[in-house]
Design an enzyme around this catalytic site. Structure first.
Site, mmCIF file in Angstrom:
data_model
loop_
_atom_site.group_PDB
_atom_site.id
_atom_site.type_symbol
_atom_site.label_atom_id
_atom_site.label_comp_id
_atom_site.label_asym_id
_atom_site.label_seq_id
_atom_site.Cartn_x
_atom_site.Cartn_y
_atom_site.Cartn_z
ATOM 1 N N GLU A 152 -100.549 47.167 -49.548
ATOM 2 C CA GLU A 152 -99.661 47.301 -48.391
ATOM 3 C C GLU A 152 -99.516 48.761 -47.956
ATOM 4 O O GLU A 152 -99.458 49.063 -46.762
ATOM 5 C CB GLU A 152 -98.280 46.712 -48.713
ATOM 6 C CG GLU A 152 -98.281 45.198 -48.803
ATOM 7 C CD GLU A 152 -96.935 44.637 -49.229
ATOM 8 O OE1 GLU A 152 -96.523 43.621 -48.682
ATOM 9 O OE2 GLU A 152 -96.295 45.215 -50.141
ATOM 10 N N GLY A 174 -94.213 35.456 -46.227
ATOM 11 C CA GLY A 174 -94.617 34.080 -45.926
ATOM 12 C C GLY A 174 -93.674 33.526 -44.878
ATOM 13 O O GLY A 174 -92.497 33.884 -44.833
ATOM 14 N N MET A 183 -90.522 39.049 -51.602
ATOM 15 C CA MET A 183 -90.045 39.188 -52.979
ATOM 16 C C MET A 183 -89.240 40.464 -53.256
ATOM 17 O O MET A 183 -88.934 40.740 -54.413
ATOM 18 C CB MET A 183 -91.248 39.084 -53.939
ATOM 19 C CG MET A 183 -91.981 37.761 -53.783
ATOM 20 S SD MET A 183 -93.464 37.591 -54.790
ATOM 21 C CE MET A 183 -92.776 37.522 -56.432
ATOM 22 N N GLU A 184 -88.914 41.232 -52.222
ATOM 23 C CA GLU A 184 -88.241 42.513 -52.502
ATOM 24 C C GLU A 184 -87.068 42.867 -51.590
ATOM 25 O O GLU A 184 -86.088 43.490 -52.056
ATOM 26 C CB GLU A 184 -89.253 43.695 -52.408
ATOM 27 C CG GLU A 184 -90.369 43.677 -53.417
ATOM 28 C CD GLU A 184 -91.566 42.849 -52.970
ATOM 29 O OE1 GLU A 184 -91.692 42.606 -51.741
ATOM 30 O OE2 GLU A 184 -92.356 42.424 -53.825
ATOM 31 N N ASP A 210 -98.919 34.478 -44.409
ATOM 32 C CA ASP A 210 -99.244 33.102 -44.838
ATOM 33 C C ASP A 210 -98.077 32.185 -44.477
ATOM 34 O O ASP A 210 -97.020 32.660 -44.077
ATOM 35 C CB ASP A 210 -99.501 33.053 -46.358
ATOM 36 C CG ASP A 210 -98.281 33.545 -47.145
ATOM 37 O OD1 ASP A 210 -98.269 34.727 -47.500
ATOM 38 O OD2 ASP A 210 -97.338 32.768 -47.360
HETATM 39 N N1 ADE Z 1 -95.186 37.553 -49.497
HETATM 40 C C1 ADE Z 1 -96.138 37.096 -48.648
HETATM 41 N N2 ADE Z 1 -96.210 35.749 -48.672
HETATM 42 C C2 ADE Z 1 -95.262 35.327 -49.573
HETATM 43 C C3 ADE Z 1 -94.860 34.060 -50.048
HETATM 44 N N3 ADE Z 1 -95.425 32.929 -49.617
HETATM 45 N N4 ADE Z 1 -93.873 34.011 -50.982
HETATM 46 C C4 ADE Z 1 -93.302 35.159 -51.443
HETATM 47 N N5 ADE Z 1 -93.659 36.391 -51.027
HETATM 48 C C5 ADE Z 1 -94.630 36.477 -50.102
#
Ligand code: ADE
Length: 222
Positions: free
Chosen positions: A9, A71, A165-166, A189
């Protein structure tokens, strides 16, 4: 201060000549410009919290911007930029002892706000750059979300637009340190089905888009 999670990233922000200021507890700090330091703190809430507190203690930044990918929980195309106005921690759960799901112990909050001034400025920069973007809630947790069941649960519980996640951990550390905080997350995604394929294919381009907006915003402020 710019805070990233992964090398993939932060990559588009670094050149061969970017000075590495220091590495502490596994967290790398780079000087991007005289007045900008970027750090690569690692994946997940614990790494993010540790990196944020280190960042604040070492460099006392005026503000922290978290840059990266996410995501998606809505019908948004990959590449869409999400500017969060609020952050929550979807895996924080002490409901068994009577708390609401998502309540963050200590500060007793479920939602952490983004700094509205920074978020408004970023909104204007995205519009001027013609980048497809929207405001929304970001849910953070120590899981790469990939099942419909988890996705549906997070959306129905937190009304979140995207997951990563952060950011909510960084928001918490900034909140208790009174440092203005905002984030830019580009969809990599759909958080269900073939997440691995989508993520691997799009992560670099998505991260580069978020860095590009961060740089445009910083240039506009300079
Ligand atoms: N970062 C990018 N895609 C993610 C996902 N599906 N879950 C958690 N963190 C992500």
């Amino acid at each position: 201060g710019l805070l990233y999670a992964m090398k993939g990233e932060i990559e588009s922000m670094l050149t061969e000549d970017t000075p590495l200021l220091q590495e502490k507890a596994g967290v790398s700090f780079y000087r991007i410009r005289e007045d900008i330091i970027a750090c690569c703190g690692g994946v997940g809430k614990v790494n993010a919290a540790m990196a944020t507190q280190l960042f604040i203690d070492l460099y006392r930044p005026d503000l922290i911007l978290n840059v990266g990918v996410a995501g998606c929980f809505e019908d948004l195309p990959i590449g869409t930029l999400v500017l969060p106005d609020r952050f929550m921690q979807h895996d924080m759960d002490t409901s068994a002892v009577g708390d609401p799901v998502g309540l963050i112990s200590g500060i007793n909050m479920i939602e952490l706000p983004a700094d509205t001034k920074i978020a408004d400025e970023l909104d204007r920069v995205c519009a001027a750059a013609n980048v497809n973007h929207r405001l929304g809630v970001i849910a953070s947790g120590d899981q790469f979300v990939h099942t419909t069941e988890r996705r549906v649960w997070i959306v129905s519980t937190f009304n979140a637009s995207a997951v990563e996640m952060e950011a909510a951990a960084i928001a918490q550390v900034c909140f208790v340190n009174k440092i203005p905080f905002a984030a830019i997350r580009v969809i990599s995604d759909e958080a269900s089905g073939d997440v691995k394929i989508d993520y691997m294919t799009f992560v670099k381009a998505a991260a580069a888009t978020s860095s590009d907006i961060a740089l445009r915003w910083l240039r506009a402020r300079a």
